[in-house]
Design a protein around this motif. Sequence first.
Motif, PDB file in Angstrom:
ATOM      1  N   ASP A 112      30.857  41.362  38.424  1.00  0.00           N
ATOM      2  CA  ASP A 112      32.256  41.534  38.812  1.00  0.00           C
ATOM      3  C   ASP A 112      33.067  40.275  38.512  1.00  0.00           C
ATOM      4  O   ASP A 112      34.223  40.344  38.078  1.00  0.00           O
ATOM      5  N   LEU A 124      27.874  46.769  29.516  1.00  0.00           N
ATOM      6  CA  LEU A 124      28.913  46.760  30.537  1.00  0.00           C
ATOM      7  C   LEU A 124      28.299  46.830  31.933  1.00  0.00           C
ATOM      8  O   LEU A 124      28.769  46.190  32.871  1.00  0.00           O
ATOM      9  N   VAL A 178      27.290  43.392  33.241  1.00  0.00           N
ATOM     10  CA  VAL A 178      28.319  42.376  33.459  1.00  0.00           C
ATOM     11  C   VAL A 178      28.642  42.301  34.951  1.00  0.00           C
ATOM     12  O   VAL A 178      28.822  43.324  35.611  1.00  0.00           O
ATOM     13  N   ASP A 215      32.566  38.104  36.094  1.00  0.00           N
ATOM     14  CA  ASP A 215      32.852  38.056  34.664  1.00  0.00           C
ATOM     15  C   ASP A 215      33.955  39.039  34.289  1.00  0.00           C
ATOM     16  O   ASP A 215      34.819  38.731  33.459  1.00  0.00           O
ATOM     17  N   CYS A 216      33.943  40.216  34.874  1.00  0.00           N
ATOM     18  CA  CYS A 216      34.989  41.207  34.604  1.00  0.00           C
ATOM     19  C   CYS A 216      36.353  40.679  35.043  1.00  0.00           C
ATOM     20  O   CYS A 216      37.340  40.820  34.305  1.00  0.00           O
ATOM     21  N   ASP A 217      36.411  40.075  36.221  1.00  0.00           N
ATOM     22  CA  ASP A 217      37.678  39.527  36.708  1.00  0.00           C
ATOM     23  C   ASP A 217      38.186  38.421  35.779  1.00  0.00           C
ATOM     24  O   ASP A 217      39.382  38.333  35.498  1.00  0.00           O
ATOM     25  N   LEU A 267      39.603  40.039  32.632  1.00  0.00           N
ATOM     26  CA  LEU A 267      40.882  40.682  32.931  1.00  0.00           C
ATOM     27  C   LEU A 267      41.995  39.653  33.114  1.00  0.00           C
ATOM     28  O   LEU A 267      43.122  39.860  32.654  1.00  0.00           O
TER      29      LEU A 267
END
Length: 117
Positions: free
Chosen positions: A104, A99, A102, A106-108, A111
């Motif tokens: 930002d 985590l 990863v 990729d996280c967006d 989500l």
Amino acid sequence: MSKYRAIYDRKGLLAEYQDEELVWVREELDKTSKAKHQIMLDIQPYKSMVDGTMITSRSKHREHLRRHNCFEVGNESVERKAPVPMSKEKRTQILREQLWNVSDRDCDRVLDQLRRR
């Protein structure tokens, strides 16, 4: 009484035999064609990318691969290994490390995909 045998394929009658002798065969097949020997030529000599030696035969190729612990892509054997049991703490540590790596962006993206469901 003579023995008669007929061979069929998807297109219909392929050949007829009378007393184990071929008496008729479809036109597209050659009556005289029989299985012939097939010869596999030796490999062309090549320079090894591992140590620069010249490999001139199949036997040298196989021995070279064994000696350098190499394999040909597509010819390797796939061995399934059972998952290594790990503690909950170790699993948590691995997930945290993944985590942390990863971005930002990729996280967006993840989500956004979850919100669309």
